[in-house]
Every structure is written in C-alpha cells, then in structure tokens.
Design an enzyme around this catalytic site. Structure first.
Site, PDB file in Angstrom:
ATOM      1  N   ASP A  63      13.702   2.192  11.439  1.00  0.00           N
ATOM      2  CA  ASP A  63      12.599   1.446  12.055  1.00  0.00           C
ATOM      3  C   ASP A  63      11.630   2.499  12.591  1.00  0.00           C
ATOM      4  O   ASP A  63      12.019   3.339  13.416  1.00  0.00           O
ATOM      5  CB  ASP A  63      13.150   0.572  13.189  1.00  0.00           C
ATOM      6  CG  ASP A  63      12.060  -0.286  13.820  1.00  0.00           C
ATOM      7  OD1 ASP A  63      10.896   0.161  13.893  1.00  0.00           O
ATOM      8  OD2 ASP A  63      12.378  -1.396  14.251  1.00  0.00           O
ATOM      9  N   VAL A  64      10.392   2.474  12.119  1.00  0.00           N
ATOM     10  CA  VAL A  64       9.462   3.553  12.482  1.00  0.00           C
ATOM     11  C   VAL A  64       9.077   3.532  13.963  1.00  0.00           C
ATOM     12  O   VAL A  64       8.520   4.506  14.473  1.00  0.00           O
ATOM     13  CB  VAL A  64       8.175   3.530  11.617  1.00  0.00           C
ATOM     14  CG1 VAL A  64       8.480   3.887  10.171  1.00  0.00           C
ATOM     15  CG2 VAL A  64       7.436   2.206  11.712  1.00  0.00           C
TER      16      VAL A  64
ATOM     17  N   TYR B  48      -3.638  -6.468  16.727  1.00  0.00           N
ATOM     18  CA  TYR B  48      -3.707  -5.626  15.525  1.00  0.00           C
ATOM     19  C   TYR B  48      -4.912  -4.676  15.597  1.00  0.00           C
ATOM     20  O   TYR B  48      -4.789  -3.456  15.418  1.00  0.00           O
ATOM     21  CB  TYR B  48      -3.800  -6.540  14.308  1.00  0.00           C
ATOM     22  CG  TYR B  48      -3.896  -5.828  12.986  1.00  0.00           C
ATOM     23  CD1 TYR B  48      -2.776  -5.238  12.406  1.00  0.00           C
ATOM     24  CD2 TYR B  48      -5.113  -5.745  12.299  1.00  0.00           C
ATOM     25  CE1 TYR B  48      -2.862  -4.594  11.184  1.00  0.00           C
ATOM     26  CE2 TYR B  48      -5.201  -5.103  11.074  1.00  0.00           C
ATOM     27  CZ  TYR B  48      -4.076  -4.523  10.522  1.00  0.00           C
ATOM     28  OH  TYR B  48      -4.167  -3.881   9.310  1.00  0.00           O
TER      29      TYR B  48
ATOM     30  N   THR C 167      -1.259  -7.201  -1.419  1.00  0.00           N
ATOM     31  CA  THR C 167       0.101  -6.683  -1.176  1.00  0.00           C
ATOM     32  C   THR C 167       1.036  -7.849  -0.853  1.00  0.00           C
ATOM     33  O   THR C 167       0.576  -8.962  -0.562  1.00  0.00           O
ATOM     34  CB  THR C 167       0.113  -5.715   0.030  1.00  0.00           C
ATOM     35  OG1 THR C 167      -0.199  -6.463   1.218  1.00  0.00           O
ATOM     36  CG2 THR C 167      -0.864  -4.577  -0.139  1.00  0.00           C
TER      37      THR C 167
ATOM     38  N   TYR D 277       1.073  -7.182  10.628  1.00  0.00           N
ATOM     39  CA  TYR D 277      -0.163  -7.858  11.040  1.00  0.00           C
ATOM     40  C   TYR D 277       0.069  -9.357  11.268  1.00  0.00           C
ATOM     41  O   TYR D 277      -0.497 -10.191  10.562  1.00  0.00           O
ATOM     42  CB  TYR D 277      -1.318  -7.589  10.070  1.00  0.00           C
ATOM     43  CG  TYR D 277      -0.957  -7.457   8.601  1.00  0.00           C
ATOM     44  CD1 TYR D 277      -0.953  -8.569   7.757  1.00  0.00           C
ATOM     45  CD2 TYR D 277      -0.634  -6.220   8.054  1.00  0.00           C
ATOM     46  CE1 TYR D 277      -0.633  -8.445   6.408  1.00  0.00           C
ATOM     47  CE2 TYR D 277      -0.306  -6.086   6.701  1.00  0.00           C
ATOM     48  CZ  TYR D 277      -0.315  -7.201   5.892  1.00  0.00           C
ATOM     49  OH  TYR D 277      -0.010  -7.075   4.568  1.00  0.00           O
TER      50      TYR D 277
ATOM     51  N   SER E 189      -7.055   0.458   9.426  1.00  0.00           N
ATOM     52  CA  SER E 189      -7.546  -0.790   8.829  1.00  0.00           C
ATOM     53  C   SER E 189      -9.034  -0.929   9.046  1.00  0.00           C
ATOM     54  O   SER E 189      -9.567  -0.504  10.069  1.00  0.00           O
ATOM     55  CB  SER E 189      -6.848  -1.982   9.466  1.00  0.00           C
ATOM     56  OG  SER E 189      -7.419  -3.182   8.988  1.00  0.00           O
TER      57      SER E 189
ATOM     58  N   ILE F 261       0.833  -1.207   0.000  1.00  0.00           N
ATOM     59  CA  ILE F 261       0.000   0.000   0.000  1.00  0.00           C
ATOM     60  C   ILE F 261       0.868   1.257   0.000  1.00  0.00           C
ATOM     61  O   ILE F 261       0.596   2.221  -0.726  1.00  0.00           O
ATOM     62  CB  ILE F 261      -0.966  -0.036   1.215  1.00  0.00           C
ATOM     63  CG1 ILE F 261      -2.020  -1.135   1.000  1.00  0.00           C
ATOM     64  CG2 ILE F 261      -1.614   1.323   1.439  1.00  0.00           C
ATOM     65  CD1 ILE F 261      -2.917  -1.401   2.200  1.00  0.00           C
TER      66      ILE F 261
ATOM     67  N   LYS G 135      -4.871  -0.567  15.879  1.00  0.00           N
ATOM     68  CA  LYS G 135      -5.471   0.288  14.850  1.00  0.00           C
ATOM     69  C   LYS G 135      -6.578   1.171  15.442  1.00  0.00           C
ATOM     70  O   LYS G 135      -6.804   2.292  14.981  1.00  0.00           O
ATOM     71  CB  LYS G 135      -6.008  -0.565  13.692  1.00  0.00           C
ATOM     72  CG  LYS G 135      -4.917  -1.319  12.920  1.00  0.00           C
ATOM     73  CD  LYS G 135      -4.029  -0.383  12.112  1.00  0.00           C
ATOM     74  CE  LYS G 135      -3.069  -1.156  11.209  1.00  0.00           C
ATOM     75  NZ  LYS G 135      -2.213  -0.275  10.390  1.00  0.00           N
TER      76      LYS G 135
ATOM     77  N   PRO H 242      -8.016   0.758   4.824  1.00  0.00           N
ATOM     78  CA  PRO H 242      -8.123  -0.145   3.665  1.00  0.00           C
ATOM     79  C   PRO H 242      -8.887  -1.400   4.056  1.00  0.00           C
ATOM     80  O   PRO H 242      -8.843  -1.841   5.211  1.00  0.00           O
ATOM     81  CB  PRO H 242      -6.661  -0.513   3.357  1.00  0.00           C
ATOM     82  CG  PRO H 242      -5.821   0.405   4.170  1.00  0.00           C
ATOM     83  CD  PRO H 242      -6.649   0.831   5.343  1.00  0.00           C
TER      84      PRO H 242
END
Ligand SMILES: NC(=O)c1ccc[n+]([C@@H]2O[C@H](COP(=O)([O-])OP(=O)(O)OC[C@H]3O[C@@H](n4cnc5c(N)ncnc54)[C@H](O)[C@@H]3O)[C@@H](O)[C@H]2O)c1
Length: 246
Positions: free
Chosen positions: A58-59, A153, A188, A89, A137, A18, A157, A183
């Site tokens: 690394d975020v 997850y 992906t 995920y 998500s 994405i 989110k 999304p």
C-alpha cells in the site's frame, strides 16, 4: 529506441491504467520495471521482461515502502526512476465529505509521494542520480465539471505540485530531477465508472477532442525519465489534448 537501458524503474499503480501504460513503455525502452501496488501484478510484470518484478504494498504505508526499498536494493542494488501513478479519485461533495474520506485521499494521493521519495532517494544516490515523476491531474487546474465532488482530490493533487517543486530543489544536489505530469481525462479501469457523457463534457473542451489513452501519458513520462530531461526539474507538464490551454 533503448533510452532506458540499464535503468531500474519503480512504477506505482503499474498493474492497470496509466501506470501500466508507463510500465510497458519504460520496459520497451529497456528499463527493468518494478511494479508496486495494492494487488499482485506478477502476470503484468512477467509480460514486461525477465527481470521485471511485482511488489505488493500500500503506497500510503511507511512499512510497505521500507520493504520495497529493501527488495529493490537486494535485487538490483540501486533505483534510477520512480513514477508515482497509484492514486484514487472517489467522489464526494463537500456536504457528503467525511474526514476519513478526506484523509484517505490525502494518504494515497499525497503522503505516498513523500513516503516513496524518502524511501527510494537513497537508492537513486547509489545510482549517481535519478528521476521522479508524480502523476498529478489536470484537475489541479479546476477543470472538473461543476458539482463533481472532487475537492479532496483536487487539494491532494495541488499538494503534489508543491511537493514536486520543493523536492526538485532539495534533491538537485543529488542529481535527482523531480517533475509532475497532469493527465487529462484518460481511458482507464479506474475511470470506467464515469458516465460517457461526463467524459465527453471534459474532452470536448480540449483542443484534441478525444479521450486520452494510457500510452498518450506514457510518452512524456518516458522523456521525463530519460537522460534527455537531465536539465528539466520542478516542472508540471499537462498531457491532456490541450485542455490546459484554456
Ligand atoms: N484516468 C483519468 O482520467 C485520470 C486523469 C487525471 C489523473 N489521473 C491520475 O492518474 C493516476 C492513475 O489513474 P488511473 O485512472 O490509471 O487509475 P486506476 O484506478 O485505473 O489504477 C490505479 C492503480 O493504483 C493502484 N492503487 C490505488 N491505491 C493504491 C494504494 N493505496 N497502494 C497501492 N496501489 C494503489 C490500484 O490498485 C491500481 O492498480 C492517479 O493518480 C489518478 O489520479 C487519472
């Protein structure tokens, strides 16, 4: 349609999936794109234009974001757009869940959004404003098939949605809009391990009965990072073939 001409856009996770679809569309619309991710994405950036850049970080790492902010300031002197597409995920049922696995999902899927906004907002103030888009998500609507093992997850989110609403309020005075895109199931690299039947189980409940593509998600993100969206903030937009109509 050069709606993003002159804008500097940071896209996390832009090497694939994405994030890559978003990076490509924003570049097509005229933005100078900076891809931030765990792995080097120089070859992807090179295809996006002469000024495009890949920065490895690394975020979920505070120091990584400090380096990104420094490098973007040095090269461009400002940032206009931050799109957070990096995310993970992994699957674990609550019986299998370790605290480490829980924390890891929160670090990448939620902490990173706070760290990124904190690091990049000063560069947006220099630009006179900006736009932040968090890729959340549809799973926040609890539409994942039963027994899928997504509690960490989904919770992370949901946290993103809260963060987006709070930051929209906080950063409005700086002319920075903050929104989230949800999304649906999207084709992906990251989702390639999910069995086709499981994907079909989700997308057959959509109004538009097909798997999403990264380009499907990119269009609404392009709108939310354009000047046309200047009065839109604190919103969550489902981009999911109509799954969330249910
Ligand atoms: N694919 C789907 O069906 C789907 C559906 C809903 C939401 N999403 C969300 O969209 C986003 C992108 O998903 P995707 O399917 O394109 O994933 P993907 O796995 O194909 O790509 C994710 C990218 O993020 C990078 N990344 C992951 N962890 C990172 C970290 N700690 N630091 C830096 N970079 C990191 C990866 O290296 C990769 O380049 C995620 O936030 C995901 O939760 C995906």
């Amino acid at each position: 349609m050069k709606t993003h001409q002159g804008k500097v856009a940071i896209v996390t996770g832009g090497r694939q999936g994405i994030g890559r679809g978003i990076a490509e569309l924003l570049a097509q619309r005229g933005a100078t794109v900076v891809i931030v991710g765990r792995e080097d994405a120089t070859s992807v950036a090179e295809a996006l234009g002469a000024d495009a850049l890949s920065l490895t970080a690394d975020v979920s790492d505070e120091a990584g974001w400090a380096n990104v902010a420094e490098e973007v300031a040095r090269r461009f002197g400002k940032a206009d757009i931050l799109v957070h597409a990096a995310g993970i995920y992994p699957v674990a049922t609550i019986d299998e869940m370790t605290l480490d696995a829980w924390h890891q999902v929160f670090a990448v899927n939620l902490d990173a959004h706070m760290l990124g906004a904190r690091a990049i907002a000063p560069l947006m103030r220099k630009a006179g404003g900006g736009a932040i888009v968090a890729i959340a998500s549809d799973a926040v609507g609890l539409v994942t098939p039963p027994g899928m093992g997504f509690s960490h997850y989904v919770a992370s989110k949901m946290g993103v949605v809260g963060l987006v609403r709070a930051l929209a309020n906080e950063l409005a005075a700086d002319n920075i809009i903050v929104n989230a895109v949800h999304p649906g199931i999207t084709d992906t690299e990251g989702a390639s391990g999910m069995p086709d039947e499981q994907k079909a189980q989700v997308y057959m409940t959509q109004a538009i009965k097909r798997l999403g593509k990264p380009a499907d998600i990119a269009g609404p993100v392009a709108f939310l990072t354009s000047d046309d969206a200047r009065f839109v903030t604190g919103q969550t937009l489902a981009v999911d073939g109509g799954l969330m109509r249910l």
